[in-house]
Design an enzyme around this catalytic site. Structure first.
Site, PDB file in Angstrom:
ATOM      1  N   SER A  20       0.858  -1.184   0.000  1.00 50.67           N
ATOM      2  CA  SER A  20       0.000   0.000   0.000  1.00 50.67           C
ATOM      3  C   SER A  20       0.894   1.233   0.000  1.00 50.67           C
ATOM      4  CB  SER A  20      -0.903  -0.006   1.231  1.00 50.67           C
ATOM      5  OG  SER A  20      -1.479   1.275   1.375  1.00 50.67           O
ATOM      6  N   HIS A  45      -1.097  -1.362  -4.362  1.00 49.22           N
ATOM      7  CA  HIS A  45      -2.391  -0.927  -3.817  1.00 49.22           C
ATOM      8  C   HIS A  45      -2.335   0.582  -3.602  1.00 49.22           C
ATOM      9  CE1 HIS A  45      -6.027  -1.625  -1.246  1.00 49.22           C
ATOM     10  NE2 HIS A  45      -5.559  -0.582  -0.566  1.00 49.22           N
ATOM     11  N   ASP A  47      -4.469   3.981  -2.270  1.00 46.66           N
ATOM     12  CA  ASP A  47      -5.583   4.382  -1.407  1.00 46.66           C
ATOM     13  C   ASP A  47      -6.046   5.787  -1.737  1.00 46.66           C
ATOM     14  OD1 ASP A  47      -5.937   2.138   0.485  1.00 46.66           O
ATOM     15  OD2 ASP A  47      -3.818   2.508   0.820  1.00 46.66           O
ATOM     16  N   MET A  49      -8.610   8.723  -0.829  1.00 44.13           N
ATOM     17  CA  MET A  49      -9.467   9.198   0.273  1.00 44.13           C
ATOM     18  C   MET A  49      -9.955  10.611  -0.030  1.00 44.13           C
ATOM     19  SD  MET A  49      -7.144   8.058   3.489  1.00 44.13           S
ATOM     20  CE  MET A  49      -6.391   6.436   3.572  1.00 44.13           C
ATOM     21  N   HIS A  78      -8.136   1.509  -4.495  1.00 41.81           N
ATOM     22  CA  HIS A  78      -9.118   1.373  -3.410  1.00 41.81           C
ATOM     23  C   HIS A  78      -9.772   2.733  -3.196  1.00 41.81           C
ATOM     24  CE1 HIS A  78      -9.565   0.470   1.218  1.00 41.81           C
ATOM     25  NE2 HIS A  78     -10.728   0.616   0.611  1.00 41.81           N
ATOM     26  N   MET A  80     -11.876   5.029  -1.349  1.00 47.70           N
ATOM     27  CA  MET A  80     -12.555   5.344  -0.082  1.00 47.70           C
ATOM     28  C   MET A  80     -13.183   6.717  -0.254  1.00 47.70           C
ATOM     29  SD  MET A  80      -9.576   3.918   2.417  1.00 47.70           S
ATOM     30  CE  MET A  80      -8.360   4.031   1.120  1.00 47.70           C
ATOM     31  N   MET A 149     -12.000  -4.908   5.094  1.00 46.78           N
ATOM     32  CA  MET A 149     -11.232  -3.932   5.875  1.00 46.78           C
ATOM     33  C   MET A 149     -11.041  -4.485   7.284  1.00 46.78           C
ATOM     34  SD  MET A 149     -10.416  -1.572   3.845  1.00 46.78           S
ATOM     35  CE  MET A 149      -9.493  -0.670   5.100  1.00 46.78           C
ATOM     36  N   PHE A 155      -6.684   5.653   7.649  1.00 49.84           N
ATOM     37  CA  PHE A 155      -5.320   5.852   8.150  1.00 49.84           C
ATOM     38  C   PHE A 155      -4.547   4.540   8.125  1.00 49.84           C
ATOM     39  CE2 PHE A 155      -8.098   8.964  10.031  1.00 49.84           C
ATOM     40  CZ  PHE A 155      -7.393  10.156   9.846  1.00 49.84           C
ATOM     41  N   GLY A 156      -3.270   4.649   7.828  1.00 49.82           N
ATOM     42  CA  GLY A 156      -2.386   3.501   7.974  1.00 49.82           C
ATOM     43  C   GLY A 156      -1.980   3.348   9.425  1.00 49.82           C
ATOM     44  N   ASP A 184      -7.183  -5.699   4.287  1.00 49.97           N
ATOM     45  CA  ASP A 184      -6.486  -4.409   4.294  1.00 49.97           C
ATOM     46  C   ASP A 184      -6.577  -3.768   5.672  1.00 49.97           C
ATOM     47  OD1 ASP A 184      -5.449  -1.909   3.709  1.00 49.97           O
ATOM     48  OD2 ASP A 184      -6.980  -1.394   2.220  1.00 49.97           O
ATOM     49  N   GLY A 185      -5.403  -3.548   6.274  1.00 47.31           N
ATOM     50  CA  GLY A 185      -5.353  -2.819   7.534  1.00 47.31           C
ATOM     51  C   GLY A 185      -4.727  -3.634   8.650  1.00 47.31           C
ATOM     52  N   GLY A 186      -3.585  -3.173   9.151  1.00 52.42           N
ATOM     53  CA  GLY A 186      -2.943  -3.863  10.270  1.00 52.42           C
ATOM     54  C   GLY A 186      -2.368  -5.219   9.908  1.00 52.42           C
ATOM     55  N   GLY A 206       0.854  -1.814   4.375  1.00 54.80           N
ATOM     56  CA  GLY A 206       1.409  -0.469   4.283  1.00 54.80           C
ATOM     57  C   GLY A 206       2.562  -0.292   5.243  1.00 54.80           C
ATOM     58  N   SER A 207       2.241   0.098   6.475  1.00 60.29           N
ATOM     59  CA  SER A 207       3.308   0.469   7.407  1.00 60.29           C
ATOM     60  C   SER A 207       4.229  -0.699   7.746  1.00 60.29           C
ATOM     61  CB  SER A 207       2.704   1.082   8.672  1.00 60.29           C
ATOM     62  OG  SER A 207       1.655   0.298   9.159  1.00 60.29           O
TER      63      SER A 207
HETATM   64  C1  DX5 Z   1      -6.423   2.289   5.222  1.00 63.46           C
HETATM   65  C2  DX5 Z   1      -5.962   1.893   3.843  1.00 63.46           C
HETATM   66  C3  DX5 Z   1      -4.874   0.904   3.861  1.00 63.46           C
HETATM   67  C4  DX5 Z   1      -3.631   1.338   4.589  1.00 63.46           C
HETATM   68  C5  DX5 Z   1      -3.133   0.135   5.294  1.00 63.46           C
HETATM   69  O1  DX5 Z   1      -7.543   3.077   5.148  1.00 63.46           O
HETATM   70  O2  DX5 Z   1      -7.021   1.376   3.066  1.00 63.46           O
HETATM   71  O3  DX5 Z   1      -4.567   0.386   2.569  1.00 63.46           O
HETATM   72  O4  DX5 Z   1      -2.612   1.847   3.775  1.00 63.46           O
HETATM   73  O5  DX5 Z   1      -2.084   0.513   6.096  1.00 63.46           O
HETATM   74  P1  DX5 Z   1      -1.479  -0.440   7.208  1.00 63.46           P
HETATM   75  O6  DX5 Z   1      -0.919  -1.658   6.521  1.00 63.46           O
HETATM   76  O7  DX5 Z   1      -0.423   0.426   7.815  1.00 63.46           O
HETATM   77  O8  DX5 Z   1      -2.579  -0.778   8.169  1.00 63.46           O
HETATM   78 ZN    ZN Z   2      -6.478   0.318   1.114  1.00 59.63          ZN
END
Ligand code: DX5
Ligand code: ZN
Length: 234
Positions: A20, A45, A47, A49, A78, A80, A149, A155-156, A184-186, A206-207
């Protein structure tokens, strides 16, 4: 490449990591893309927003175009955003290969999924942690990808929702083996395995990925871990 072939090609190499770019260094975007590509990524990926559907702003069409010019990897976009139907065509023209809308933002998602497919992209639907799986039942036949999700989007760097694996399991049963199931997420070294055991094909990271020094090592190690946890379904 068009419509469900992108998803089918990715399914053939699943489980896989989808970096991401939200967590990358945007000052070095082309170099960051080169590094994940050299590290073995098969997809990116992105994102999007809008500060309305989610309480944050990120990137838009010009950045998707810039990413498109920087790589031949498929782009998993993606959305959002509220009223995603207003922007589907423009994101496809910008280079999206997979376009995912949120069921919470879509009203009736069926015409939007049909439009995505008619534009030659793979169609995805996503649901937030509080949204029940049942809310997707009326549109799964039009989906090439379903995105669970495992954090509230926006937010990442958030904590993985422990309820996500149950949703993945239910969705895997509902969609069968031919739809790409993404989470996706965490997602990190600790949570990747349980996602794959529950049926995930694609792990958006992502992170956890971009905080590493060696992206290739992370991608290889987490992919190997994921493959070892994959349940063979007959
Ligand atoms: C969150 C995004 C994710 C985000 C995931 O709203 O859709 O794609 O980048 O980040 P991590 O892997 O840090 O949770
Ligand atoms: Zn995403």
């Amino acid at each position: 490449m068009s419509d469900s072939r992108v998803a089918a090609n990715l399914l053939a190499v699943a489980p896989l990591i989808a970096p991401s770019l939200l967590a990358c260094d945007f000052a070095e975007l082309r170099e960051e893309i080169r590094r994940v590509e050299a590290g073995g990524a098969r997809i990116l990926h992105l994102d999007i927003m809008d500060g309305h559907f989610v309480p944050n702003l990120s990137i838009g069409i010009p950045v998707v175009e810039a990413v498109r010019r920087s790589t031949d990897l498929p782009l998993d976009v993606h959305l959002m955003i509220s009223e995603p139907g207003r922007y589907i065509r423009r994101f496809r023209e910008a280079g999206a290969d997979l376009l995912t809308i949120h069921v919470e933002a879509a009203g009736d998602p069926r015409p939007l999924l049909e439009e995505i497919r008619s534009l030659g992209a793979g169609a995805g639907i996503s649901l937030n942690p509080p949204t029940p799986v049942d809310s997707l039942e009326g549109c799964l036949d039009l989906c090439d990808l379903v995105l669970v999700m495992s954090v509230m989007p926006g937010f990442g760097g958030q904590e993985f929702d422990p309820a996500a694996p149950d949703k993945l399991r239910r969705l895997r049963e509902l969609v069968g083996p031919d739809v790409l199931l993404s989470v996706d997420g965490g997602v990190n070294r600790d949570t990747a395995g349980i996602c794959v055991e529950a049926g995930a094909d694609m792990l958006v990271t992502g992170s956890a990925l971009f905080s590493e020094n060696d992206y290739g090592r992370f991608i290889k190690e987490v992919t190997a871990l994921a493959k070892s946890r994959k349940v063979i379904r007959v």
